[in-house]
Design a protein around this motif. Sequence first.
Motif, PDB file in Angstrom:
ATOM      1  N   PHE A 133       0.799  -1.225   0.000  1.00 43.28           N
ATOM      2  CA  PHE A 133       0.000   0.000   0.000  1.00 43.28           C
ATOM      3  C   PHE A 133       0.835   1.280   0.000  1.00 43.28           C
ATOM      4  O   PHE A 133       0.278   2.385   0.025  1.00 43.28           O
ATOM      5  N   GLY A 134       2.150   1.146  -0.005  1.00 42.00           N
ATOM      6  CA  GLY A 134       2.993   2.325  -0.080  1.00 42.00           C
ATOM      7  C   GLY A 134       3.122   3.090   1.215  1.00 42.00           C
ATOM      8  O   GLY A 134       3.484   4.271   1.208  1.00 42.00           O
ATOM      9  N   TRP A 135       2.794   2.457   2.344  1.00 40.61           N
ATOM     10  CA  TRP A 135       2.944   3.113   3.641  1.00 40.61           C
ATOM     11  C   TRP A 135       4.423   3.236   3.987  1.00 40.61           C
ATOM     12  O   TRP A 135       5.227   2.355   3.676  1.00 40.61           O
ATOM     13  N   SER A 136       4.785   4.312   4.650  1.00 40.79           N
ATOM     14  CA  SER A 136       6.196   4.538   4.969  1.00 40.79           C
ATOM     15  C   SER A 136       6.516   4.371   6.446  1.00 40.79           C
ATOM     16  O   SER A 136       7.669   4.143   6.812  1.00 40.79           O
ATOM     17  N   SER A 137       5.517   4.504   7.327  1.00 41.53           N
ATOM     18  CA  SER A 137       5.772   4.381   8.756  1.00 41.53           C
ATOM     19  C   SER A 137       4.511   3.883   9.450  1.00 41.53           C
ATOM     20  O   SER A 137       3.441   3.781   8.844  1.00 41.53           O
ATOM     21  N   ALA A 138       4.652   3.613  10.755  1.00 44.52           N
ATOM     22  CA  ALA A 138       3.521   3.106  11.527  1.00 44.52           C
ATOM     23  C   ALA A 138       2.424   4.153  11.687  1.00 44.52           C
ATOM     24  O   ALA A 138       1.279   3.797  11.997  1.00 44.52           O
ATOM     25  N   ARG A 139       2.725   5.427  11.459  1.00 41.29           N
ATOM     26  CA  ARG A 139       1.709   6.476  11.571  1.00 41.29           C
ATOM     27  C   ARG A 139       0.705   6.424  10.426  1.00 41.29           C
ATOM     28  O   ARG A 139      -0.369   7.016  10.510  1.00 41.29           O
ATOM     29  N   ASP A 140       1.065   5.721   9.341  1.00 36.18           N
ATOM     30  CA  ASP A 140       0.199   5.677   8.165  1.00 36.18           C
ATOM     31  C   ASP A 140      -0.898   4.621   8.259  1.00 36.18           C
ATOM     32  O   ASP A 140      -1.802   4.615   7.409  1.00 36.18           O
ATOM     33  N   TYR A 141      -0.833   3.740   9.225  1.00 36.90           N
ATOM     34  CA  TYR A 141      -1.830   2.666   9.282  1.00 36.90           C
ATOM     35  C   TYR A 141      -1.938   2.165  10.721  1.00 36.90           C
ATOM     36  O   TYR A 141      -1.087   2.450  11.568  1.00 36.90           O
ATOM     37  N   TRP A 142      -3.024   1.423  10.958  1.00 40.64           N
ATOM     38  CA  TRP A 142      -3.229   0.792  12.275  1.00 40.64           C
ATOM     39  C   TRP A 142      -3.061  -0.712  12.138  1.00 40.64           C
ATOM     40  O   TRP A 142      -3.541  -1.319  11.171  1.00 40.64           O
ATOM     41  N   PHE A 143      -2.379  -1.309  13.117  1.00 38.69           N
ATOM     42  CA  PHE A 143      -2.202  -2.761  13.116  1.00 38.69           C
ATOM     43  C   PHE A 143      -2.353  -3.247  14.553  1.00 38.69           C
ATOM     44  O   PHE A 143      -1.829  -2.619  15.482  1.00 38.69           O
ATOM     45  N   PRO A 144      -3.104  -4.337  14.776  1.00 37.88           N
ATOM     46  CA  PRO A 144      -3.325  -4.801  16.156  1.00 37.88           C
ATOM     47  C   PRO A 144      -2.024  -5.191  16.841  1.00 37.88           C
ATOM     48  O   PRO A 144      -1.118  -5.753  16.220  1.00 37.88           O
ATOM     49  N   GLU A 145      -1.938  -4.926  18.137  1.00 35.99           N
ATOM     50  CA  GLU A 145      -0.760  -5.239  18.934  1.00 35.99           C
ATOM     51  C   GLU A 145      -0.870  -6.668  19.451  1.00 35.99           C
ATOM     52  O   GLU A 145      -1.795  -6.991  20.197  1.00 35.99           O
ATOM     53  N   ILE A 146       0.066  -7.506  19.045  1.00 43.17           N
ATOM     54  CA  ILE A 146       0.010  -8.911  19.460  1.00 43.17           C
ATOM     55  C   ILE A 146       0.324  -9.056  20.946  1.00 43.17           C
ATOM     56  O   ILE A 146      -0.214  -9.934  21.628  1.00 43.17           O
ATOM     57  N   ARG A 147       1.180  -8.172  21.469  1.00 40.89           N
ATOM     58  CA  ARG A 147       1.512  -8.245  22.894  1.00 40.89           C
ATOM     59  C   ARG A 147       0.430  -7.534  23.709  1.00 40.89           C
ATOM     60  O   ARG A 147       0.625  -6.419  24.200  1.00 40.89           O
ATOM     61  N   SER A 148      -0.690  -8.197  23.834  1.00 40.34           N
ATOM     62  CA  SER A 148      -1.830  -7.634  24.538  1.00 40.34           C
ATOM     63  C   SER A 148      -2.659  -8.781  25.098  1.00 40.34           C
ATOM     64  O   SER A 148      -2.360  -9.959  24.874  1.00 40.34           O
ATOM     65  N   MET A 149      -3.705  -8.436  25.845  1.00 39.79           N
ATOM     66  CA  MET A 149      -4.593  -9.462  26.377  1.00 39.79           C
ATOM     67  C   MET A 149      -5.276 -10.230  25.257  1.00 39.79           C
ATOM     68  O   MET A 149      -5.427 -11.461  25.327  1.00 39.79           O
ATOM     69  N   TYR A 150      -5.670  -9.520  24.189  1.00 46.63           N
ATOM     70  CA  TYR A 150      -6.299 -10.195  23.058  1.00 46.63           C
ATOM     71  C   TYR A 150      -5.309 -11.139  22.372  1.00 46.63           C
ATOM     72  O   TYR A 150      -5.664 -12.258  21.984  1.00 46.63           O
ATOM     73  N   GLY A 151      -4.071 -10.688  22.219  1.00 48.81           N
ATOM     74  CA  GLY A 151      -3.070 -11.537  21.590  1.00 48.81           C
ATOM     75  C   GLY A 151      -2.763 -12.763  22.413  1.00 48.81           C
ATOM     76  O   GLY A 151      -2.644 -13.876  21.882  1.00 48.81           O
ATOM     77  N   ALA A 152      -2.659 -12.584  23.738  1.00 49.06           N
ATOM     78  CA  ALA A 152      -2.404 -13.734  24.605  1.00 49.06           C
ATOM     79  C   ALA A 152      -3.556 -14.724  24.563  1.00 49.06           C
ATOM     80  O   ALA A 152      -3.340 -15.951  24.554  1.00 49.06           O
ATOM     81  N   SER A 153      -4.794 -14.233  24.531  1.00 43.92           N
ATOM     82  CA  SER A 153      -5.956 -15.111  24.448  1.00 43.92           C
ATOM     83  C   SER A 153      -5.941 -15.907  23.150  1.00 43.92           C
ATOM     84  O   SER A 153      -6.262 -17.108  23.135  1.00 43.92           O
ATOM     85  N   LEU A 154      -5.557 -15.251  22.055  1.00 46.40           N
ATOM     86  CA  LEU A 154      -5.531 -15.935  20.765  1.00 46.40           C
ATOM     87  C   LEU A 154      -4.465 -17.021  20.724  1.00 46.40           C
ATOM     88  O   LEU A 154      -4.744 -18.160  20.334  1.00 46.40           O
ATOM     89  N   VAL A 155      -3.233 -16.687  21.136  1.00 50.48           N
ATOM     90  CA  VAL A 155      -2.153 -17.659  21.001  1.00 50.48           C
ATOM     91  C   VAL A 155      -2.338 -18.828  21.976  1.00 50.48           C
ATOM     92  O   VAL A 155      -2.078 -19.989  21.629  1.00 50.48           O
ATOM     93  N   LEU A 156      -2.803 -18.551  23.198  1.00 53.77           N
ATOM     94  CA  LEU A 156      -3.040 -19.644  24.130  1.00 53.77           C
ATOM     95  C   LEU A 156      -4.231 -20.503  23.690  1.00 53.77           C
ATOM     96  O   LEU A 156      -4.182 -21.735  23.757  1.00 53.77           O
ATOM     97  N   GLY A 157      -5.301 -19.848  23.241  1.00 57.54           N
ATOM     98  CA  GLY A 157      -6.440 -20.615  22.755  1.00 57.54           C
ATOM     99  C   GLY A 157      -6.097 -21.459  21.544  1.00 57.54           C
ATOM    100  O   GLY A 157      -6.632 -22.571  21.372  1.00 57.54           O
ATOM    101  N   ALA A 158      -5.182 -20.959  20.702  1.00 57.61           N
ATOM    102  CA  ALA A 158      -4.808 -21.684  19.490  1.00 57.61           C
ATOM    103  C   ALA A 158      -4.019 -22.945  19.769  1.00 57.61           C
ATOM    104  O   ALA A 158      -4.008 -23.863  18.937  1.00 57.61           O
ATOM    105  N   VAL A 159      -3.339 -23.041  20.911  1.00 60.70           N
ATOM    106  CA  VAL A 159      -2.594 -24.259  21.232  1.00 60.70           C
ATOM    107  C   VAL A 159      -3.280 -25.120  22.287  1.00 60.70           C
ATOM    108  O   VAL A 159      -2.924 -26.286  22.462  1.00 60.70           O
ATOM    109  N   LEU A 160      -4.282 -24.564  22.964  1.00 57.64           N
ATOM    110  CA  LEU A 160      -4.979 -25.327  24.001  1.00 57.64           C
ATOM    111  C   LEU A 160      -6.325 -25.870  23.544  1.00 57.64           C
ATOM    112  O   LEU A 160      -6.881 -26.757  24.211  1.00 57.64           O
TER     113      LEU A 160
END
Length: 556
Positions: A133-160
């Motif tokens: 998309f031609g973005w140059s920095s993190a200010r140009d777009y939003w991306f979910p933070e994996i190091r979060s409660m949602y990320g921990a729930s996803l990775v633990l749920g995915a292996v359990l």
Amino acid sequence: MVAIPASGRGNATRITALHLASGLLAAALLLPILAVFLTAMGDSEGLWAHLASTVLPLYVWNTLLLMAGVTVVSLGFGVGSAWLVARYAFPGSRVLEWALLLPAAVPGYLIAYTYTDFLEYAGPVQASLRSLFGWSSARDYWFPEIRSMYGASLVLGAVLYPYVYMMARTAFLQTPASMMEAGQLARRNLFWSIALPLARPAIIAGLALVLMETISDFGTVEYFAIQTLTLGIFNVWLGMNNLSAAAQIACVAFVLILALLALETVARSRRRFADTSRRQLAASPVPLQGRRALFCFLACALPVTIGFVIPVAVLLSFVLKGYSLDLTGGAGAAAINSLGVALLVAFLVMAAATFLGLASAYGGGSHLRRLTAVASIGYAFPGTILAVGVVTTAGYLDGGIARISDGLFGISYSGWLTSGVGLVVLACVVRFQAVGRGAVASGLERVPPHLVEAGRMLGQTLSGSLVKIVTPLIRSSVAAGAVLVFVDVMKELPMTLLLRPFNFETLATYVYQYAKDELLEEAALPALLIVAAGILPVIVLSRAISASRPGCRRPA
């Protein structure tokens, strides 16, 4: 001489040396658990009051939030995929039956490390988005933070989720075809009205196991900086050097464990349904083609992709690019240590489980059976809690041995229980005793009850009958239990981190140290070895679940 009733398994008329020894062994396995509560009664020097008024509510709240998130993910992945592969036949369904169990071979901390590397700003996903998309920095777009409660729930749920999947799939396979036919005649939705209500107790039992593992997790929450009870125990013990306060936090976690155990017990007590047909048959899978088959394949492939394919692909890419260290240095020593500890623990667990199982099943009496059952409760405790009990128990034993050896024999004792790898072995034996007991119990259920009595009539003693007749018949169950214990020990992280001696690394701690320093690519090969160790039991489990279908002639 012990009078054995016709069943061969009943109450003993008097205590024998065999039953006394088994009772003492079971009591010894309970000592570390009891030591946790004794340690919690000690003086925390005012730290407990400070924790209770500051961070303890946060620990409890984060633990409950994480449990809720993991519940959503594991139920969505586990129940949905179990129903699709059990009810429908579509291209790839036979492969997905066992592939859906593969995430169980990946430790939670490994998937946390790999997804952080995969989804971070410099990772391939965000780099591809910026390029596309031609973005140059993190200010140009939003991306979910994996190091979060949602990320921990996803990775633990995915292996359990495999815990829920295998319990739900077994229940779906064992649902009689007559009930499905009755539901079709009544024009009911077969999943919501028939299959799910019948499988609900099994699903809740599997979910209880998932949540116990969630409470026990250390590597993921520590890496994602989520303050849970397990991480609090670790911080208070090592960071503040206060074992009593750590034990008091452990007791709070134990309350959650008791609630889950009660939930699982209630679920199992309601796990009954009746089929009045003369021969119980399972419902035949419904063949699918076209869009419906594609949807089922994609829905079942999603959990496998998230929980196994992507983490393993990331680790393999590091190895193929030459980033990973080989097994000639520290990684090789860690692999040897892991192999040695896992083999030793597997042998000790199965030896103790076999001894206790035989002694309690044949003439041991109801009290011994209850004691041996309680002695296997260690699996319900997080590794950090058991570590507290093991250290306390070993400290008392070392102190007693030192006083006896110095007072009676004039020999200086340096305390090898608290200064070597024996602490790790002891903790693992206590925690994984339930795995061994379950394997032995399943084997004893298939042994004809009159064999020991027949051996006694032919002149064998009780011990001789158990060794020469019963033990060979449960050999395959003991071997299966040993494999499961071996894999669990290979993946064990928190107890090993807390209890290992200096300069002693296992594959789990070796990978943890590199990942903590943001150098996961250098430990990719050791991480893959941990995953590879868990694949064989996964395949064996899948075959056993498939054989549980009514009318199936393959041995479980």
